[in-house]
Design a protein around this motif. Sequence first.
Motif, PDB file in Angstrom:
ATOM      1  N   ARG A 147     -60.571   6.810  83.636  1.00 22.66           N
ATOM      2  CA  ARG A 147     -59.407   6.406  82.856  1.00 22.66           C
ATOM      3  C   ARG A 147     -59.554   4.934  82.525  1.00 22.66           C
ATOM      4  O   ARG A 147     -59.291   4.077  83.362  1.00 22.66           O
ATOM      5  CB  ARG A 147     -58.113   6.651  83.635  1.00 22.66           C
ATOM      6  CG  ARG A 147     -57.822   8.125  83.876  1.00 22.66           C
ATOM      7  CD  ARG A 147     -56.496   8.326  84.585  1.00 22.66           C
ATOM      8  NE  ARG A 147     -56.215   9.734  84.778  1.00 22.66           N
ATOM      9  CZ  ARG A 147     -55.129  10.196  85.397  1.00 22.66           C
ATOM     10  NH1 ARG A 147     -54.241   9.357  85.888  1.00 22.66           N
ATOM     11  NH2 ARG A 147     -54.936  11.502  85.532  1.00 22.66           N
ATOM     12  N   GLY A 148     -59.989   4.664  81.312  1.00 27.29           N
ATOM     13  CA  GLY A 148     -60.202   3.286  80.914  1.00 27.29           C
ATOM     14  C   GLY A 148     -61.296   2.647  81.755  1.00 27.29           C
ATOM     15  O   GLY A 148     -62.391   3.179  81.891  1.00 27.29           O
ATOM     16  N   ASP A 149     -60.968   1.509  82.354  1.00 25.67           N
ATOM     17  CA  ASP A 149     -61.938   0.786  83.163  1.00 25.67           C
ATOM     18  C   ASP A 149     -61.915   1.217  84.623  1.00 25.67           C
ATOM     19  O   ASP A 149     -62.722   0.743  85.418  1.00 25.67           O
ATOM     20  CB  ASP A 149     -61.671  -0.719  83.088  1.00 25.67           C
ATOM     21  CG  ASP A 149     -61.940  -1.275  81.702  1.00 25.67           C
ATOM     22  OD1 ASP A 149     -62.813  -0.720  81.010  1.00 25.67           O
ATOM     23  OD2 ASP A 149     -61.280  -2.252  81.307  1.00 25.67           O
ATOM     24  N   ARG A 150     -61.000   2.081  85.006  1.00 24.48           N
ATOM     25  CA  ARG A 150     -60.899   2.533  86.384  1.00 24.48           C
ATOM     26  C   ARG A 150     -61.425   3.965  86.509  1.00 24.48           C
ATOM     27  O   ARG A 150     -61.225   4.797  85.621  1.00 24.48           O
ATOM     28  CB  ARG A 150     -59.446   2.477  86.877  1.00 24.48           C
ATOM     29  CG  ARG A 150     -58.911   1.045  87.056  1.00 24.48           C
ATOM     30  CD  ARG A 150     -59.594   0.367  88.215  1.00 24.48           C
ATOM     31  NE  ARG A 150     -59.206  -1.005  88.406  1.00 24.48           N
ATOM     32  CZ  ARG A 150     -58.315  -1.421  89.304  1.00 24.48           C
ATOM     33  NH1 ARG A 150     -57.671  -0.538  90.063  1.00 24.48           N
ATOM     34  NH2 ARG A 150     -58.055  -2.702  89.459  1.00 24.48           N
ATOM     35  N   VAL A 151     -62.101   4.227  87.615  1.00 30.56           N
ATOM     36  CA  VAL A 151     -62.705   5.534  87.861  1.00 30.56           C
ATOM     37  C   VAL A 151     -62.296   6.007  89.253  1.00 30.56           C
ATOM     38  O   VAL A 151     -62.476   5.289  90.237  1.00 30.56           O
ATOM     39  CB  VAL A 151     -64.253   5.467  87.797  1.00 30.56           C
ATOM     40  CG1 VAL A 151     -64.844   6.863  87.990  1.00 30.56           C
ATOM     41  CG2 VAL A 151     -64.729   4.866  86.483  1.00 30.56           C
ATOM     42  N   ARG A 152     -61.726   7.201  89.327  1.00 27.76           N
ATOM     43  CA  ARG A 152     -61.498   7.829  90.631  1.00 27.76           C
ATOM     44  C   ARG A 152     -62.720   8.686  90.925  1.00 27.76           C
ATOM     45  O   ARG A 152     -63.024   9.625  90.201  1.00 27.76           O
ATOM     46  CB  ARG A 152     -60.242   8.705  90.613  1.00 27.76           C
ATOM     47  CG  ARG A 152     -59.849   9.193  92.011  1.00 27.76           C
ATOM     48  CD  ARG A 152     -58.664  10.124  91.953  1.00 27.76           C
ATOM     49  NE  ARG A 152     -59.040  11.424  91.404  1.00 27.76           N
ATOM     50  CZ  ARG A 152     -58.174  12.384  91.075  1.00 27.76           C
ATOM     51  NH1 ARG A 152     -56.890  12.162  91.193  1.00 27.76           N
ATOM     52  NH2 ARG A 152     -58.595  13.539  90.595  1.00 27.76           N
ATOM     53  N   TYR A 153     -63.408   8.316  91.984  1.00 26.89           N
ATOM     54  CA  TYR A 153     -64.716   8.905  92.255  1.00 26.89           C
ATOM     55  C   TYR A 153     -64.694   9.582  93.619  1.00 26.89           C
ATOM     56  O   TYR A 153     -64.378   8.955  94.631  1.00 26.89           O
ATOM     57  CB  TYR A 153     -65.776   7.802  92.231  1.00 26.89           C
ATOM     58  CG  TYR A 153     -67.205   8.292  92.242  1.00 26.89           C
ATOM     59  CD1 TYR A 153     -67.841   8.633  91.062  1.00 26.89           C
ATOM     60  CD2 TYR A 153     -67.908   8.409  93.435  1.00 26.89           C
ATOM     61  CE1 TYR A 153     -69.158   9.070  91.061  1.00 26.89           C
ATOM     62  CE2 TYR A 153     -69.223   8.850  93.445  1.00 26.89           C
ATOM     63  CZ  TYR A 153     -69.841   9.185  92.245  1.00 26.89           C
ATOM     64  OH  TYR A 153     -71.138   9.623  92.252  1.00 26.89           O
ATOM     65  N   ILE A 154     -65.023  10.863  93.637  1.00 25.68           N
ATOM     66  CA  ILE A 154     -65.067  11.619  94.885  1.00 25.68           C
ATOM     67  C   ILE A 154     -66.458  11.486  95.486  1.00 25.68           C
ATOM     68  O   ILE A 154     -67.467  11.630  94.803  1.00 25.68           O
ATOM     69  CB  ILE A 154     -64.720  13.094  94.668  1.00 25.68           C
ATOM     70  CG1 ILE A 154     -63.372  13.213  93.955  1.00 25.68           C
ATOM     71  CG2 ILE A 154     -64.692  13.831  95.998  1.00 25.68           C
ATOM     72  CD1 ILE A 154     -62.220  12.547  94.663  1.00 25.68           C
TER      73      ILE A 154
END
Length: 304
Positions: free
Chosen positions: A63-70
């Motif tokens: 999402r934009g410049d942020r990444v939720r990474y598992i």
Amino acid sequence: MRDPSVDEHRLDIGSEYHMDDIKGIFDSGGFMAGINPRKDEHGDVEYIVLTSSGDSHYSDHLRGDRVRYIGQDHGDGDQPTSGRNGRLIAQCDELSVPIYFFSRESKGEDWEYEGLVDVVDHEYISDGTRMINRFLLEKLGIPSSDDYEEVEKAVVKENDDPPLEEDTDETEETGSRKTRSALFRRRVKRYYDETCAICGSNRKTPEGNSEIEAAHIYPRRENGRDHYRNGLALCRLHHWAFDSGWISATDDFEILVRQEDGRDESEEFASLEGNQLILPSSEDHWPLPKYLQKHREMHDFDSV
């Protein structure tokens, strides 16, 4: 940041690379999906390559410049906080090696290069069936470790009395402001020994991640300077209270609390009134009065 043995000049943000090209750039064998640490001849991690596929079971979200990474999978059981996950967790405290991030929307051999990323946060949480590592990443907008080093050197050379706001000409290059922000976050937390300047707490998660956040005194939304003397290390509660105007401080670092009749918040924070901020051991790292003055002005403390 460690200088890796990588052909970085061949990496362009937004460009797509076949897996064979990626192997050549990193002078390495195949990469598996997820976290790929690479070690130098001494056995130390030299860099990390992250891959994120939109159709994978990891449920990564950009999402934009942020990444939720598992994190890295571990069969059907709980994901470990060691191994590959541990290599990435270690970057939460200090971005000591470059992290190259590639993504794709569906299966295939082509990956889009997203540039270097910083690890902002890590949580070890349940997804309903097992424990997983969930990382919050921030894309820095720069393609190589050389670019990171250039910004870092410029920040180190700054004098101890920087301006109130960022210089537009100075930070207009893509990624410069994002990298400065990442460096600001790390320096403030380190100078305050990951301790809240207001309450002295230094709570950590069971995995050892600090709750402490780096807060801008003169806020970033107003183009406040990404300089450590415009920063305070605060726990999440007092970060919110400071940003929302319940708490401020005098030029002599005495805590001020807003008094509003009938408000629970005034009573909750009242005991902090008159206390001294808990500051770094070196006076060179203390906040500058001009930033505190600006914070009081923004929240009308000087008029009450």
